[in-house]
Design a protein around this motif. Structure first.
Motif, PDB file in Angstrom:
ATOM      1  N   SER A  29      57.340  17.183 -12.231  1.00 38.67           N
ATOM      2  CA  SER A  29      57.847  18.600 -11.856  1.00 38.67           C
ATOM      3  C   SER A  29      57.039  19.762 -11.879  1.00 38.67           C
ATOM      4  CB  SER A  29      59.173  18.866 -12.642  1.00 38.67           C
ATOM      5  OG  SER A  29      59.852  20.298 -12.324  1.00 38.67           O
ATOM      6  N   SER A  32      58.971  22.966 -15.651  1.00 45.06           N
ATOM      7  CA  SER A  32      59.882  22.504 -16.395  1.00 45.06           C
ATOM      8  C   SER A  32      59.540  23.244 -17.735  1.00 45.06           C
ATOM      9  CB  SER A  32      59.616  21.232 -16.611  1.00 45.06           C
ATOM     10  OG  SER A  32      58.414  20.794 -17.192  1.00 45.06           O
ATOM     11  N   ASP A 104      63.900  20.438 -19.774  1.00 44.34           N
ATOM     12  CA  ASP A 104      64.842  21.181 -18.796  1.00 44.34           C
ATOM     13  C   ASP A 104      64.115  21.186 -17.424  1.00 44.34           C
ATOM     14  OD1 ASP A 104      66.411  24.443 -18.508  1.00 44.34           O
ATOM     15  OD2 ASP A 104      66.907  22.588 -17.257  1.00 44.34           O
ATOM     16  N   ARG A 105      64.630  20.734 -16.343  1.00 39.24           N
ATOM     17  CA  ARG A 105      63.962  20.741 -15.236  1.00 39.24           C
ATOM     18  C   ARG A 105      64.883  21.363 -13.898  1.00 39.24           C
ATOM     19  NH1 ARG A 105      64.185  14.841 -13.886  1.00 39.24           N
ATOM     20  NH2 ARG A 105      65.871  14.979 -15.338  1.00 39.24           N
ATOM     21  N   ASP A 106      65.998  21.773 -14.306  1.00 34.56           N
ATOM     22  CA  ASP A 106      66.696  22.394 -13.402  1.00 34.56           C
ATOM     23  C   ASP A 106      67.436  23.637 -13.887  1.00 34.56           C
ATOM     24  OD1 ASP A 106      68.076  18.785 -12.986  1.00 34.56           O
ATOM     25  OD2 ASP A 106      66.878  19.995 -11.541  1.00 34.56           O
ATOM     26  N   ASP A 122      68.476  18.865 -19.980  1.00 30.13           N
ATOM     27  CA  ASP A 122      68.886  17.542 -19.521  1.00 30.13           C
ATOM     28  C   ASP A 122      68.584  16.214 -20.027  1.00 30.13           C
ATOM     29  OD1 ASP A 122      67.114  19.013 -17.243  1.00 30.13           O
ATOM     30  OD2 ASP A 122      66.822  16.847 -17.517  1.00 30.13           O
TER      31      ASP A 122
END
Length: 134
Positions: A29, A32, A104-106, A122
């Motif tokens: 990603s 992040s 956390d990627r979102d 997440d």
């Protein structure tokens, strides 16, 4: 499938040092947040430190808990970008806990990195135990 694996925990005496590692696999990603958390028996999981990863390479520390400032440092391996570290010095008995890394990627990654809460992250590793005794 995203996986995180912590290592480096152990038993040390008060004033000692440990370096925890978090190896991430299964994802890429450009942005992040990687967080280190800890949980002592009977207590809630709390954030220790976070790093914000920008553009897949640039990163910087966005949060360090007051209780560990000047003692703990979070960093990222330059040769293996998927590995993060938590360098812990001057350890105290109150640092005894299970330590976890999480990603956390979102969502609002920037703000979750600056004001981390466990529920924002997440994916979690299985944890590594740190025990500090006198």
């Amino acid at each position: 499938q995203v996986q995180l694996m912590e290592s480096g925990g152990g038993s040390v005496q008060t004033g000692g040092s440990l370096r925890l590692s978090c190896a991430a696999s299964g994802y890429y990603s450009s942005r992040s947040c990687i967080g280190w958390f800890r949980q002592a028996p009977g207590k809630e999981r709390e954030a220790v430190a976070t790093i914000y990863i920008q553009d897949g390479s640039t990163y910087f520390t966005t949060y360090t808990a007051d209780s560990v400032k000047d003692r703990f440092t979070v960093s990222r391996e330059t040769s293996a970008a998927s590995t993060m570290y938590l360098e812990m010095n001057s350890l105290k008995s109150e640092d005894t806990a299970m330590y976890y890394c999480a990603v956390d990627r979102d969502g609002d990654i920037w703000n979750s990195c600056r004001s981390p809460r466990a529920k924002m992250f997440d994916t979690w590793g299985q944890g590594t135990q740190v025990t500090v005794s006198s």
